[in-house]
Design a protein around this motif. Structure first.
Motif, PDB file in Angstrom:
ATOM      1  N   ARG A   1       2.594  12.676  -2.025  1.00  0.00           N
ATOM      2  CA  ARG A   1       3.117  11.989  -3.461  1.00  0.00           C
ATOM      3  C   ARG A   1       3.761  13.090  -4.623  1.00  0.00           C
ATOM      4  NH1 ARG A   1      -2.290   8.752  -4.870  1.00  0.00           N
ATOM      5  NH2 ARG A   1      -2.685   7.355  -3.035  1.00  0.00           N
TER       6      ARG A   1
ATOM      7  N   THR B   1      -7.137   7.443   0.897  1.00  0.00           N
ATOM      8  CA  THR B   1      -6.621   6.938   1.524  1.00  0.00           C
ATOM      9  C   THR B   1      -6.768   6.542   3.375  1.00  0.00           C
ATOM     10  OG1 THR B   1      -4.352   7.605   2.485  1.00  0.00           O
ATOM     11  CG2 THR B   1      -4.140   6.343  -0.022  1.00  0.00           C
ATOM     12  N   GLU B   2      -6.611   5.189   3.916  1.00  0.00           N
ATOM     13  CA  GLU B   2      -7.103   5.170   5.888  1.00  0.00           C
ATOM     14  C   GLU B   2      -6.050   5.990   6.668  1.00  0.00           C
ATOM     15  OE1 GLU B   2     -10.222   4.079   7.340  1.00  0.00           O
ATOM     16  OE2 GLU B   2     -10.210   4.613   4.845  1.00  0.00           O
ATOM     17  N   GLU B   3      -5.253   6.069   5.869  1.00  0.00           N
ATOM     18  CA  GLU B   3      -3.520   7.409   6.242  1.00  0.00           C
ATOM     19  C   GLU B   3      -3.959   8.561   6.728  1.00  0.00           C
ATOM     20  OE1 GLU B   3       1.192   7.555   6.547  1.00  0.00           O
ATOM     21  OE2 GLU B   3       0.441   7.129   4.511  1.00  0.00           O
TER      22      GLU B   3
ATOM     23  N   PRO C   1       0.618  -1.388  -0.043  1.00  0.00           N
ATOM     24  CA  PRO C   1       0.257  -0.038  -0.299  1.00  0.00           C
ATOM     25  C   PRO C   1       0.861   1.298   0.458  1.00  0.00           C
ATOM     26  CG  PRO C   1       0.198  -1.010   1.597  1.00  0.00           C
ATOM     27  CD  PRO C   1       0.461  -1.948   1.594  1.00  0.00           C
ATOM     28  N   ARG C   2       0.230   2.341  -0.558  1.00  0.00           N
ATOM     29  CA  ARG C   2       0.604   3.522  -0.758  1.00  0.00           C
ATOM     30  C   ARG C   2       1.159   4.329   0.632  1.00  0.00           C
ATOM     31  NH1 ARG C   2      -0.034   6.561  -6.282  1.00  0.00           N
ATOM     32  NH2 ARG C   2       2.443   7.464  -5.393  1.00  0.00           N
ATOM     33  N   THR C   3       1.612   4.733   1.339  1.00  0.00           N
ATOM     34  CA  THR C   3       1.747   5.566   2.468  1.00  0.00           C
ATOM     35  C   THR C   3       2.745   6.700   2.859  1.00  0.00           C
ATOM     36  OG1 THR C   3       3.442   4.410   3.507  1.00  0.00           O
ATOM     37  CG2 THR C   3       1.725   3.076   3.650  1.00  0.00           C
ATOM     38  N   ILE C   4       2.019   7.383   3.504  1.00  0.00           N
ATOM     39  CA  ILE C   4       2.702   8.929   3.613  1.00  0.00           C
ATOM     40  C   ILE C   4       4.690   8.444   4.140  1.00  0.00           C
ATOM     41  CG2 ILE C   4       4.348  11.092   4.936  1.00  0.00           C
ATOM     42  CD1 ILE C   4       0.801  11.023   5.847  1.00  0.00           C
ATOM     43  N   TRP C   5       4.808   7.423   4.088  1.00  0.00           N
ATOM     44  CA  TRP C   5       6.112   6.829   4.765  1.00  0.00           C
ATOM     45  C   TRP C   5       7.109   6.261   3.598  1.00  0.00           C
ATOM     46  CZ3 TRP C   5       9.675   8.396   8.170  1.00  0.00           C
ATOM     47  CH2 TRP C   5      11.150   7.558   7.729  1.00  0.00           C
ATOM     48  N   ASN C   6       6.298   5.658   2.866  1.00  0.00           N
ATOM     49  CA  ASN C   6       6.346   5.264   1.707  1.00  0.00           C
ATOM     50  C   ASN C   6       7.060   5.794   0.151  1.00  0.00           C
ATOM     51  OD1 ASN C   6       6.782   2.329   2.253  1.00  0.00           O
ATOM     52  ND2 ASN C   6       4.643   2.419   1.480  1.00  0.00           N
ATOM     53  N   GLU C   7       6.397   6.637   0.117  1.00  0.00           N
ATOM     54  CA  GLU C   7       6.345   8.234  -0.532  1.00  0.00           C
ATOM     55  C   GLU C   7       7.492   8.936  -0.272  1.00  0.00           C
ATOM     56  OE1 GLU C   7       4.109   8.789  -3.096  1.00  0.00           O
ATOM     57  OE2 GLU C   7       2.152   7.778  -2.690  1.00  0.00           O
TER      58      GLU C   7
ATOM     59  N   GLU D   1       0.015  17.549   4.145  1.00  0.00           N
ATOM     60  CA  GLU D   1      -0.261  15.689   4.116  1.00  0.00           C
ATOM     61  C   GLU D   1      -0.275  15.704   1.866  1.00  0.00           C
ATOM     62  OE1 GLU D   1       0.775  16.164   7.998  1.00  0.00           O
ATOM     63  OE2 GLU D   1      -0.878  16.227   7.039  1.00  0.00           O
TER      64      GLU D   1
END
Length: 290
Positions: A55, A180-182, A5-11, A51
Motif C-alpha cells: 500500500r 486481507t485474505e490475499e 476490494p483492495r488487492t496487491i494488483w490494484n495497489e 508484501e
C-alpha cells in the motif's frame, strides 16, 4: 455500490515495476523495485515479506527509487543455516545496497526491519540518509511478547491449517479486515515452503532471551543515531506499548514521533494514506546531499 476490494494488483495497477532476485553477498534476495530518484528501502518484520508495503510502493515510487525486499531468511529470499541475529541482517542489507550500487539510502523499517535499520544507522551512518522506525522492535525484551511471537509463528508454520496463519496475521492489525485474505494466502504459501519450515528456528532466534539481550538496542545505542529519524507507532500495537516509542524519541536527538489512533503493528498498511503523506513529507525534508 460497494467499492472494489483492495488487492496487491490494484495497489500496483498502472505502475511500472519489477520483482527480481538480487545476489546480495551470495544470498538470493527477492526484491520489488519501482520508480526513480533517491533510493528508499522498505524492510518488513519478523516472519514477514515485502508484501507488507504494497500500500506504499505506488505513492513513494512517484518520487523515489523504491526497493521492497524480503530480508535474510524471509519470504523467498535465501535461507542460510545460522541464527539470524541483527548484525547478520545488517550485513545482508548492506550487501543488497552494494549489489544495487546504492551508496546511501533512506530506510523505512517495520518491527524487525526498524531494528535492522537502526543498527545500520548506528554502525554505518554514511550509508543511511534517513531512518523511519515503524513500530520498531529491538529496544526491550518482553518475555510475554516474545512468547506470543514465537508461539503464534511456530504454530502457523508447523501446522498446515490456514486458520493459524490467518490468526497470526490478524494479531498484527487493530482491524482484522486489514489482514486481507490475499495477504493471508501469500503468507500461508511462504510459511509452508519446505525451506521456510526447515529454517524456523533460525528465523525465531531473536525470540530467545539470551540472544535478544545480546542484540538489544540500549538507550546509549539509540543515542548514537544521528541521521534524521521518524518514529511511527500505533496506539493499539500488540507488540509494544507507547512508552517504547516515547523512549526511542527521547533517546534519538532530533527525532520525530507520530502516533496513529486505531492502529496496530503495521502503521504503513493499516493507515496507508496517512503514513504515505507523513513519510513523503519527512523524506522531502531530508534529501540526500549531492
Amino acid at each position: 455500490m460497494p467499492s472494489a476490494p483492495r488487492t496487491i494488483w490494484n495497489e500496483l495497477a498502472g505502475l511500472d515495476f519489477q520483482v527480481t532476485t538480487v545476489d546480495a553477498g551470495g544470498v538470493p534476495t527477492r526484491s520489488l523495485q519501482a520508480g526513480e530518484g533517491e533510493p528508499l528501502i522498505f524492510l518488513h518484520g519478523t516472519s514477514g515479506h515485502l508484501e507488507a508495503f504494497m500500500r506504499n510502493v505506488q505513492a513513494h515510487a512517484k518520487q523515489y527509487a523504491v526497493h521492497a525486499i524480503d530480508m535474510l531468511g524471509h519470504g523467498f529470499t535465501g535461507k542460510p543455516n545460522f541464527g539470524y541475529e541483527i548484525p547478520r541482517y545488517r550485513d545482508h542489507l548492506l550487501a543488497y545496497l552494494d549489489a544495487q550500487g546504492i551508496e546511501r539510502a533512506h530506510i523505512a523499517g517495520e518491527s524487525l526491519g526498524g531494528w535492522v535499520g537502526a543498527r545500520a544507522a548506528i554502525d554505518v551512518p554514511d550509508r543511511i540518509a534517513s531512518l523511519q522506525l515503524l513500530c520498531a522492535g529491538g529496544t526491550v525484551a518482553n518475555p510475554e511478547v516474545m512468547e506470543r511471537i514465537r508461539t503464534s509463528t511456530r504454530k502457523a508454520v508447523e501446522t498446515d491449517d490456514i486458520e493459524l496463519t490467518r490468526a497470526r496475521m490478524r494479531l498484527l492489525m487493530h482491524d482484522s479486515a486489514d489482514a486481507t485474505e490475499e495477504l493471508v494466502a501469500v503468507r500461508h504459501e511462504i510459511y509452508h515452503r519446505p525451506d521456510f519450515v526447515a529454517n524456523i528456528d533460525n528465523l525465531l532466534s531473536l525470540q530467545d532471551m539470551e540472544t535478544r539481550i545480546r542484540n538489544i538496542l540500549r538507550p546509549e545505542d539509540m543515542a548514537q543515531i544521528t541521521v534524521p529519524t521518524l518514529i511511527v507507532w500505533g496506539r493499539n500495537n500488540p507488540f509494544g506499548e507507547i512508552p517504547e516509542a516515547s523512549a526511542m524519541h527521547d533517546n534519538i536527538s532530533g527525532s520525530e514521533l507520530v502516533l496513529f489512533d486505531d492502529c496496530g503493528h503495521w502503521p504503513q498498511h493499516e493507515k496507508a494514506a496517512e503514513y504515505n503523506d507523513l513519510s513523503l513529507g519527512f523524506l522531502a525534508k531530508h534529501a540526500i546531499a549531492r
